[in-house]
Design a protein around this motif. Structure first.
Motif: not given
Ligand SMILES: NC(=O)C1=CN([C@@H]2O[C@H](COP(=O)(O)OP(=O)(O)OC[C@H]3O[C@@H](n4cnc5c(N)ncnc54)[C@H](OP(=O)(O)O)[C@@H]3O)[C@@H](O)[C@H]2O)C=CC1
Ligand SMILES: O=C(O)[C@@H]1CCC=N1
Length: 286
Positions: A15-18, A21, A44, A81-82, A86, A107-108, A130-133
Motif C-alpha cells: 500500500y504505497g509503491a515507492g 516497496a 495514490r 509503505s507510504m 500520508d 515500514v513507515i 524498519m527495513p533498508n533499501t
Molecule cells: N527509502 C528508504 O530508505 C526507507 C524508507 N522507509 C519508509 O518507507 C516509506 C516509504 O518511503 P519511500 O518508499 O522512500 O517513499 P516514496 O515517496 O518512494 O513512495 C511513497 C509511495 O506511497 C504512495 N502513497 C502515498 N499516499 C498514498 C495513499 N493514500 N494510498 C496509497 N499509496 C499512497 C505514493 O504514491 P503516489 O506516487 O501515487 O503519490 C508512493 O507510491 C516511508 O514511510 C519511509 O519512512 C523505511 C526504511 C527505509
C-alpha cells in the motif's frame, strides 16, 4: 513464473509503491519467496509508476478505487509503505476494510504501534518494521516490533518475509528509532562517505572509474572483514594503522574533525527526527 515453487503461499499487498516497496518486492521475487502473481502494488495516483513495476517484475497492480478496496479487504498481508505524512489518511481508510485474519505491516518511519491501532480504529494485529533499501539485493537489515495481538504464526511469517531480503532483528519498540539511525538511514551515511572518498580520489588525479572501483571494493572489503574475521572494527583499524604512518595521519584529521562525535550526533538526530515524525502523526489523531 507460475509453476515455480515459492516459499510463502500468501498474498501480499504493498500500500504505497515507492522505493522501499520496490526494494522489498524485488528482493522477495528474486529470492523465490513470493511469486509476482502473489504481490499487488498500489499507490495514490501515479499510474506510470505502476505500469513500470508491472513491466519490471510482473506484479499485479490495482489502480481504480474499487480494485484497491478489494485488495485491501482480501489480501493476507498489507505492507504500509507510504510516506509518514500520508499515513494517517491511508490508515483511517484502511481500518473499516480490514477483517480479523489480515495482518498489517508498516515500514513507515516514526509511526508507533499505538498510533497505527488508533488510526485503524481497533486493536488489529500490526507489525512495525524498519527495513533498508539494501533489501533490493538480499542484504537488507530489518528491525521488527510486534503488537501484542500478532499470533506466533504471523510473527513467523513476517520474519520469513524479511529474512528473505536480509537479516532480521526483533526489537522492543522503544529502540526502533535508534535502529532507524543505524540501519534504516545508515546506507545513506555510507554512500555519503563514498561520495567524499571518490571526489578526493578524482581531485588527486585518479579517473572517476578508478576512484569508484577502489572506493566500492574498499567499503565492501572492510564490511566483509568485520563479518568474516569476527574481529572488532577497532582491532581491524589498528592493523591498518602503522605508527606514525599515513593512516594515523588520516585518522588524526578525522578525529580533529570530531568524526565519531559527528556520527553519534547524526544517529541521535535521525532517531529524534523519527520521533518528531511519529509525534506529528499522533497529533493528527486529535
Ligand atoms: N527509502 C528508504 O530508505 C526507507 C524508507 N522507509 C519508509 O518507507 C516509506 C516509504 O518511503 P519511500 O518508499 O522512500 O517513499 P516514496 O515517496 O518512494 O513512495 C511513497 C509511495 O506511497 C504512495 N502513497 C502515498 N499516499 C498514498 C495513499 N493514500 N494510498 C496509497 N499509496 C499512497 C505514493 O504514491 P503516489 O506516487 O501515487 O503519490 C508512493 O507510491 C516511508 O514511510 C519511509 O519512512 C523505511 C526504511 C527505509
Ligand atoms: O529518510 C527517511 O525518513 C526514511 C526512514 C529510513 C530511511 N529513509
Amino acid at each position: 513464473m507460475s509453476g515455480i515453487r515459492t516459499l510463502i503461499q500468501k498474498k501480499v499487498a504493498f500500500y504505497g509503491a515507492g522505493s522501499m516497496a520496490e526494494a522489498i518486492a524485488r528482493g522477495l521475487i528474486s529470492r523465490g519467496v513470493l511469486s509476482p502473481s502473489s504481490i499487488t502494488m498500489m499507490n495514490r495516483s501515479n499510474r506510470e509508476r505502476l505500469q513500470e513495476l508491472e513491466n519490471k517484475y510482473g506484479v499485479i497492480t490495482a489502480r481504480e478505487t474499487a480494485a484497491k478496496e478489494d485488495v485491501l479487504q482480501t489480501t493476507d498481508v498489507i505492507i504500509l509503505s507510504m510516506k509518514p505524512k500520508d499515513a494517517a489518511e491511508a490508515l483511517r481508510y484502511l481500518g473499516p476494510l480490514l477483517s480479523p485474519g489480515q495482518l498489517v505491516v508498516s515500514v513507515i518511519a516514526g509511526m508507533t504501534i499505538e498510533t497505527m491501532q488508533t488510526l485503524l480504529g481497533k486493536k488489529h494485529p500490526v507489525v512495525r518494521t524498519m527495513p533498508n533499501t539494501s533489501s533490493t539485493i538480499g542484504l537488507g537489515a530489518t528491525g521488527i516490533a510486534f503488537s501484542e495481538e500478532v499470533s506466533d504464526e504471523d510473527q513467523h511469517l513476517v520474519r520469513t518475509l524479511f529474512e528473505a531480503v536480509g537479516i532480521v532483528t526483533i526489537v522492543d519498540e522503544s529502540t526502533i528509532e535508534t535502529l532507524t539511525g543505524i540501519s534504516g538511514s545508515g546506507p545513506a551515511y555510507i554512500y555519503y562517505m563514498m561520495e567524499a572518498m571518490m571526489e578526493a580520489g578524482v581531485r588527486g588525479g585518479l579517473s572517476s572509474e578508478q576512484a569508484r572501483d577502489l572506493t566500492v571494493q574498499t567499503v565492501l572489503g572492510a564490511a566483509r572483514m568485520v563479518q568474516q574475521t569476527g574481529e572488532s572494527p577497532q582491532d581491524l583499524r589498528k592493523k591498518v594503522t602503522s605508527p606514525n604512518g599515513s593512516t594515523e595521519a588520516a585518522i588524526g584529521v578525522l578525529a580533529k574533525g570530531h568524526f565519531k562525535e559527528t556520527v553519534h550526533a547524526a544517529v541521535d538526530r535521525c532517531a529524534e527526527r523519527s520521533r518528531e515524525m511519529g509525534n506529528a502523526l499522533k497529533e493528527e489523531i486529535n
